[in-house]
Design an enzyme around this catalytic site. Sequence first.
Site, PDB file in Angstrom:
ATOM      1  N   LYS A  52       0.842  -1.203   0.000  1.00 43.03           N
ATOM      2  CA  LYS A  52       0.000   0.000   0.000  1.00 43.03           C
ATOM      3  C   LYS A  52       0.873   1.248   0.000  1.00 43.03           C
ATOM      4  O   LYS A  52       0.601   2.208  -0.714  1.00 43.03           O
ATOM      5  CB  LYS A  52      -0.935  -0.011   1.222  1.00 43.03           C
ATOM      6  N   GLN A  96      -4.849  -1.673   9.733  1.00 43.32           N
ATOM      7  CA  GLN A  96      -4.603  -2.980   9.120  1.00 43.32           C
ATOM      8  C   GLN A  96      -5.178  -4.079  10.022  1.00 43.32           C
ATOM      9  O   GLN A  96      -4.866  -4.146  11.210  1.00 43.32           O
ATOM     10  CB  GLN A  96      -3.094  -3.183   8.902  1.00 43.32           C
ATOM     11  N   ASP A 119     -11.085   2.482   3.645  1.00 42.98           N
ATOM     12  CA  ASP A 119     -11.269   1.043   3.480  1.00 42.98           C
ATOM     13  C   ASP A 119     -12.756   0.690   3.316  1.00 42.98           C
ATOM     14  O   ASP A 119     -13.093  -0.404   2.867  1.00 42.98           O
ATOM     15  CB  ASP A 119     -10.747   0.323   4.738  1.00 42.98           C
TER      16      ASP A 119
END
Length: 280
Positions: A52, A96, A119
Site C-alpha cells: 500500500k 490494518q 477502506d
Amino acid sequence: MATLINGKELADNMQSDFTLETAALKKQGITPGLVVLLVGEDKASQTYVKNKELAATKIGIHSEVARYSETISEEELLSEIEKYNQDAAFHGILVQLPLPKHINEEKVLLAIKPEKDVDGFHPMNLGKLFAGVPDRIPCTPYGIMKMFSAYDISLEGKNALVIGRSNIVGKPMAHLLLAENATVTIAHSKTKDLPALAKQADILVVAIGRGHFVTKEFVKEGAVVIDVGMNRDEQGKLIGDVKFDEVEPIASYITPVPRGVGPMTITMLMAQTIEAAKEQ
Ligand code: NAP
C-alpha cells in the site's frame, strides 16, 4: 478458452491516471494523505502495508505507517485514531486487520471518522452501501466492480453467486451486484450442495480462503469467474480459491491469482484516498 481479466494491467492504468490527478491536486495546494496503523508483527500484514505504501508513494500520495507494539491497549489505539481523525494532513485512515485478540475490532472501525474511512469498513459506510447510497466502499468488491465495467461484462438480470459472507468482501460484493440488477445469492460454509448451486451462476465470485476449492464441477459453461482468494500452497506459492487450469477452459472470463483482484484492491484504496482529499 476464457478471456483473462488482467487486474494488474487495469490497476497500473488507473494508477497512472491517479498520478496525474494527484499532481493536479498538489498544484491547488492539496496533497492527499493516507495513514496506515499497523499493530504487531504479522508477516502478511506487513507485506500488505508495504504494498500500500509503495503504491501511494508512486502516485504521489503522502503516506505514513504508524507502527504499534502487539501489546498496545485498546484505549491507546483509539486515542491514536482520534489523533489522526483531527489531523488535516491525513484524508484517509486505515487500520490494518487483523488486530490482536485483546482489541475489539468493531470499536476500532467505529472510531475512524466515516469520511476518512478509505477502506469502507465503518458501519456507517457499510450501512450506506446496504441502503443503496454508497459512499466509501470496501476496496476489494469495489475493484471487482471496476473489472466488470472495464471488460464490459453486463450484470443486469444475471444470476450471481458470491461464495463467502464476510463484511469486507462477500456481503458488500453481493450488495454491489444487486445494485447493478443482478439476481444475487450468497453462499457460505453451511450452504448445501454448493457445486450444484454454483453451476447455475452466470457470475461467480469466490471469497473463501481455501486454495483450489472451486473445481470445474462448480462452473457453468460461459460463466464469469472472479477469484478473490489468496492462499499459500505447500511450496509457499500464492494460489487462489479457484483451480484455474481446470476452470479457465469452461469460463468466459476469469481472474488469475496473482495479478487479478489483489492489485485492484490497492488501487481502489488509492482512489478513495484521493476522493477523500478532494472532499475534505
Ligand atoms: P473470511 O472472513 O474468512 O470469510 C470466508 C467466508 O468463506 C466465510 O463466509 C465462510 O463461511 C466461507 N467459507 C469458508 N469455507 C467454506 C466452504 N467450504 N464452503 C463455502 N463457504 C465457505 O475471509 P475474507 O476476509 O472474506 O477473505 C476470503 C479470501 O479472500 C481469503 O483468501 C483472503 O485472503 C482473500 N482476500 C483477498 C483480497 C484481495 O485483495 N485479493 C482481499 C480480501 C480478502 P461462514 O461464514 O459460514 O464461516
